[in-house]
Motif scaffolding. Structure first.
Motif, PDB file in Angstrom:
ATOM      1  N   MET A 251      -6.275   5.423  -1.526  1.00 12.17           N
ATOM      2  CA  MET A 251      -5.482   4.187  -1.572  1.00 12.17           C
ATOM      3  C   MET A 251      -5.729   3.432  -0.266  1.00 12.17           C
ATOM      4  O   MET A 251      -5.193   3.770   0.784  1.00 12.17           O
TER       5      MET A 251
ATOM      6  N   ASN B  76      -4.533   0.494  -7.410  1.00 11.71           N
ATOM      7  CA  ASN B  76      -4.830  -0.537  -6.413  1.00 11.71           C
ATOM      8  C   ASN B  76      -5.302  -1.826  -7.085  1.00 11.71           C
ATOM      9  O   ASN B  76      -4.965  -2.927  -6.642  1.00 11.71           O
TER      10      ASN B  76
ATOM     11  N   ARG C 103       0.829  -1.208   0.000  1.00 15.25           N
ATOM     12  CA  ARG C 103       0.000   0.000   0.000  1.00 15.25           C
ATOM     13  C   ARG C 103       0.861   1.255   0.000  1.00 15.25           C
ATOM     14  O   ARG C 103       0.528   2.243  -0.656  1.00 15.25           O
TER      15      ARG C 103
END
Length: 161
Positions: A41, A141, A7
């Protein structure tokens, strides 16, 4: 040793891509696209989509109300405070509680940031910037797969033979 998570890396990639797109589109305030990319995100594509949807709805609500109240009543401190009440009320009325904070932020930005630009132009630019960041975050993502990276591997010295 600490690891750089997927991430973390995806967020950096989303910010980078948002900046490139804003530069290509000659957007004046890429800052807002980057903020949207960072906020959207999330740990899953589904969560990124939910956060992005709330952010877009909030940006539109805050943008419309900021524009309307700015044009109709001006940008006074009193009107800004009254506008916040209206923004929160409308978000709650529409059952968009997840959009309240960003609606207020966009509304305030329009009420206090207008310099050499019309309220309509500023509101439209915020919506465009936000949409860029949201879309980039969701796409990064979804389509970029990254494994955690150990920092020690990044900075490990080669052993001499």
């Amino acid at each position: 040793m600490l690891k750089i998570g997927a991430r973390n890396l995806k967020t950096a990639i989303a910010v980078f891509i948002s900046l490139i797109i804003c530069k290509l589109l000659k957007q004046t305030y890429p800052f807002y696209a980057c903020i949207a990319a960072v906020i959207c995100m999330q740990n899953s594509v589904e969560n990124s989509f939910v956060i992005g949807k709330n952010r877009m709805i909030g940006t539109i609500i805050g943008g419309i109300l900021g524009y309307l109240l700015s044009v109709l009543f001006g940008n006074s401190s009193v009107m800004c405070a009254l506008g916040i009440i209206i923004v929160i009320y409308i978000c709650n009325l529409l059952d968009k509680k997840g959009s309240v904070v960003i609606s207020c932020i966009v509304f305030i930005a329009i009420m206090v940031n207008l310099k050499d630009v019309s309220a309509l132009e500023y509101a439209v630019l915020r919506v465009i910037d936000t949409l860029i960041g949201i879309l980039v975050a969701i796409l990064v993502n979804k389509y970029i797969k990254i494994e955690k990276i150990k920092l020690s591997k990044l900075f490990k010295k080669k052993e001499l033979d």
